[in-house]
Design a protein around this motif. Structure first.
Motif, PDB file in Angstrom:
ATOM      1  N   ALA A 228      -6.420 -37.319  -1.015  1.00 55.87           N
ATOM      2  CA  ALA A 228      -7.473 -38.299  -0.016  1.00 55.87           C
ATOM      3  C   ALA A 228      -7.655 -39.428   0.131  1.00 55.87           C
ATOM      4  O   ALA A 228      -8.433 -39.950   1.020  1.00 55.87           O
ATOM      5  CB  ALA A 228      -8.829 -37.303  -0.683  1.00 55.87           C
ATOM      6  N   ALA A 229      -7.127 -40.748  -1.137  1.00 52.75           N
ATOM      7  CA  ALA A 229      -7.297 -41.676  -0.700  1.00 52.75           C
ATOM      8  C   ALA A 229      -6.424 -42.173   1.427  1.00 52.75           C
ATOM      9  O   ALA A 229      -7.627 -43.041   2.183  1.00 52.75           O
ATOM     10  CB  ALA A 229      -7.095 -43.028  -1.484  1.00 52.75           C
ATOM     11  N   PHE A 230      -5.486 -41.422   1.257  1.00 51.81           N
ATOM     12  CA  PHE A 230      -5.383 -42.211   2.653  1.00 51.81           C
ATOM     13  C   PHE A 230      -5.620 -41.527   3.876  1.00 51.81           C
ATOM     14  O   PHE A 230      -6.218 -42.540   4.664  1.00 51.81           O
ATOM     15  CB  PHE A 230      -4.051 -41.280   2.695  1.00 51.81           C
TER      16      PHE A 230
ATOM     17  N   TRP B 201     -11.723 -41.856  -2.993  1.00 54.70           N
ATOM     18  CA  TRP B 201     -12.066 -42.630  -1.672  1.00 54.70           C
ATOM     19  C   TRP B 201     -12.908 -43.699  -2.392  1.00 54.70           C
ATOM     20  O   TRP B 201     -13.092 -45.274  -1.572  1.00 54.70           O
ATOM     21  CB  TRP B 201     -13.234 -41.647  -1.336  1.00 54.70           C
ATOM     22  N   SER B 202     -13.826 -43.555  -3.890  1.00 51.88           N
ATOM     23  CA  SER B 202     -14.715 -44.893  -3.828  1.00 51.88           C
ATOM     24  C   SER B 202     -13.068 -45.597  -4.805  1.00 51.88           C
ATOM     25  O   SER B 202     -13.563 -47.266  -4.669  1.00 51.88           O
ATOM     26  CB  SER B 202     -15.035 -44.378  -5.580  1.00 51.88           C
TER      27      SER B 202
ATOM     28  N   VAL C 228     -23.521 -42.785   3.869  1.00 60.85           N
ATOM     29  CA  VAL C 228     -23.528 -42.013   2.264  1.00 60.85           C
ATOM     30  C   VAL C 228     -22.151 -41.366   2.938  1.00 60.85           C
ATOM     31  O   VAL C 228     -21.584 -40.818   4.345  1.00 60.85           O
ATOM     32  CB  VAL C 228     -24.621 -41.231   3.051  1.00 60.85           C
ATOM     33  N   MET C 229     -20.979 -40.712   1.848  1.00 60.76           N
ATOM     34  CA  MET C 229     -19.789 -40.921   2.282  1.00 60.76           C
ATOM     35  C   MET C 229     -19.453 -39.243   1.424  1.00 60.76           C
ATOM     36  O   MET C 229     -19.748 -39.564  -0.300  1.00 60.76           O
ATOM     37  CB  MET C 229     -18.689 -41.347   2.358  1.00 60.76           C
ATOM     38  N   SER C 230     -18.967 -37.778   1.975  1.00 60.95           N
ATOM     39  CA  SER C 230     -18.519 -37.237   0.282  1.00 60.95           C
ATOM     40  C   SER C 230     -17.169 -36.420   1.219  1.00 60.95           C
ATOM     41  O   SER C 230     -16.653 -35.469   2.638  1.00 60.95           O
ATOM     42  CB  SER C 230     -20.013 -35.891   0.906  1.00 60.95           C
ATOM     43  N   ASP C 231     -16.674 -36.144   0.346  1.00 59.51           N
ATOM     44  CA  ASP C 231     -15.481 -35.377   0.275  1.00 59.51           C
ATOM     45  C   ASP C 231     -15.341 -33.821  -0.105  1.00 59.51           C
ATOM     46  O   ASP C 231     -14.043 -33.567  -0.959  1.00 59.51           O
ATOM     47  CB  ASP C 231     -13.925 -36.422  -0.578  1.00 59.51           C
TER      48      ASP C 231
ATOM     49  N   LYS D 229      -9.891 -35.512  12.693  1.00 61.72           N
ATOM     50  CA  LYS D 229      -9.117 -35.175  11.534  1.00 61.72           C
ATOM     51  C   LYS D 229      -7.331 -36.408  11.072  1.00 61.72           C
ATOM     52  O   LYS D 229      -6.676 -36.184  12.468  1.00 61.72           O
ATOM     53  CB  LYS D 229      -8.344 -34.019  12.575  1.00 61.72           C
ATOM     54  N   PRO D 230      -7.636 -36.710   9.819  1.00 62.86           N
ATOM     55  CA  PRO D 230      -6.663 -37.910   9.878  1.00 62.86           C
ATOM     56  C   PRO D 230      -5.408 -36.835   9.589  1.00 62.86           C
ATOM     57  O   PRO D 230      -5.552 -35.773   9.455  1.00 62.86           O
ATOM     58  CB  PRO D 230      -7.630 -38.223   8.293  1.00 62.86           C
ATOM     59  N   GLN D 231      -4.675 -37.414   9.676  1.00 60.65           N
ATOM     60  CA  GLN D 231      -3.330 -36.938  10.151  1.00 60.65           C
ATOM     61  C   GLN D 231      -3.176 -36.805   8.239  1.00 60.65           C
ATOM     62  O   GLN D 231      -1.448 -35.945   7.753  1.00 60.65           O
ATOM     63  CB  GLN D 231      -2.103 -38.467  10.473  1.00 60.65           C
ATOM     64  N   ALA D 232      -3.474 -37.593   7.693  1.00 62.92           N
ATOM     65  CA  ALA D 232      -3.315 -37.239   5.936  1.00 62.92           C
ATOM     66  C   ALA D 232      -3.843 -35.640   5.305  1.00 62.92           C
ATOM     67  O   ALA D 232      -3.346 -35.299   4.600  1.00 62.92           O
ATOM     68  CB  ALA D 232      -4.010 -38.254   5.116  1.00 62.92           C
ATOM     69  N   SER D 233      -4.614 -35.000   6.675  1.00 58.98           N
ATOM     70  CA  SER D 233      -5.615 -33.608   6.292  1.00 58.98           C
ATOM     71  C   SER D 233      -4.036 -32.913   6.931  1.00 58.98           C
ATOM     72  O   SER D 233      -3.405 -32.733   8.033  1.00 58.98           O
ATOM     73  CB  SER D 233      -6.595 -33.723   6.992  1.00 58.98           C
ATOM     74  N   ARG D 234      -3.532 -31.969   5.664  1.00 58.08           N
ATOM     75  CA  ARG D 234      -2.549 -31.243   6.003  1.00 58.08           C
ATOM     76  C   ARG D 234      -2.504 -30.761   7.469  1.00 58.08           C
ATOM     77  O   ARG D 234      -4.263 -30.333   7.685  1.00 58.08           O
ATOM     78  CB  ARG D 234      -2.802 -30.245   5.179  1.00 58.08           C
TER      79      ARG D 234
END
Length: 228
Positions: A50-52, A80-81, A138-141, A206-211
């Motif tokens: 998820a970092a990517f 993420w942190s 504020v961020m949330s994954d 929609k990041p590329q790292a999302s499947r």
């Protein structure tokens, strides 16, 4: 950060079925073993692929700046942190990063950990106290455990996003930003309508790292108008 094609040849790994392994767990393990982002995360010392996703979002929208004050909800295991701490200079004492999760997890260098259920009515006050003031982001994954039923999973993750947004309203500074995971599914219109009233700009990412086969999206809201 990885590109679409890093020029290396990927060898597909097939996982043999085992008596105690379900088909879904077999497919998950096979996907993990053949995921280039998983391999790259291990190589770079990231705790999750998820970092990517955060790196890609930041590369496009520049949401992480040196000296920022950030709250990372559902931070475990800390991918993420890790990215945020590096980007804001937290490891060098710049900014403030509060990594919040209901479960214990290994501390991220540069971040302050808070083990708390963010749904607790006291959570906003405790977060503000730990931050020493309001947050810039504020961020949330966060994602609820999948049930395999797309409609149910969509509603569960939207409920998490709504709860994270309510907390963000309590702890964000004017002009602050909110970033959270959602799923496509049609139940997000009310949420987005409220966000558009409270933020200057709201967009889906929609990041590329999302499947590619995932309904996963991120909602990014910037320019918080402040509490009424």
């Amino acid at each position: 950060m990885m590109g679409k094609n890093d020029g290396s040849r990927q060898l597909t790994v097939r996982v043999k079925s085992a008596k105690k392994r379900s088909l879904s767990s077999k497919l998950w393990l096979e996907r993990q073993l053949n995921d280039p982002y998983v391999a790259e995360a291990k190589r770079l010392g990231y705790r999750s692929r998820a970092a990517f996703k955060l790196e890609e979002i930041d590369k496009r929208y520049r949401i992480l700046k040196p000296g920022m004050r950030i709250v990372d909800l559902g931070a475990a295991p800390g991918g993420w942190s890790q990215v945020a701490a590096r980007k804001i200079g937290a490891e060098k004492g710049r900014g403030k990063l509060l990594a919040v999760d209901i479960n214990e997890f290994e501390a991220v260098p540069g971040a302050q950990s808070m083990i708390i259920d963010f749904l607790d009515p006291e959570a906003p006050n405790r977060i503000l106290e730990a931050m020493g003031g309001e947050a810039d982001l504020v961020m949330s994954d966060m994602a609820a455990p999948s049930t395999g039923h797309s409609r149910t999973d969509h509603l569960k993750i939207m409920a998490l996003c709504e709860a994270a947004l309510e907390l963000a309203y309590d702890v964000l500074s004017p002009k602050g930003a909110f970033l959270a995971k959602v799923l496509q599914g049609g139940a997000e219109n009310d949420l987005l309508s409220g966000m558009k009233r409270s933020f200057e700009t709201v967009r889906h990412v929609k990041p590329q790292a999302s499947r590619a086969d995932s309904a996963e999206l991120y909602v990014l809201a910037t320019g918080f108008r402040g509490r009424n």
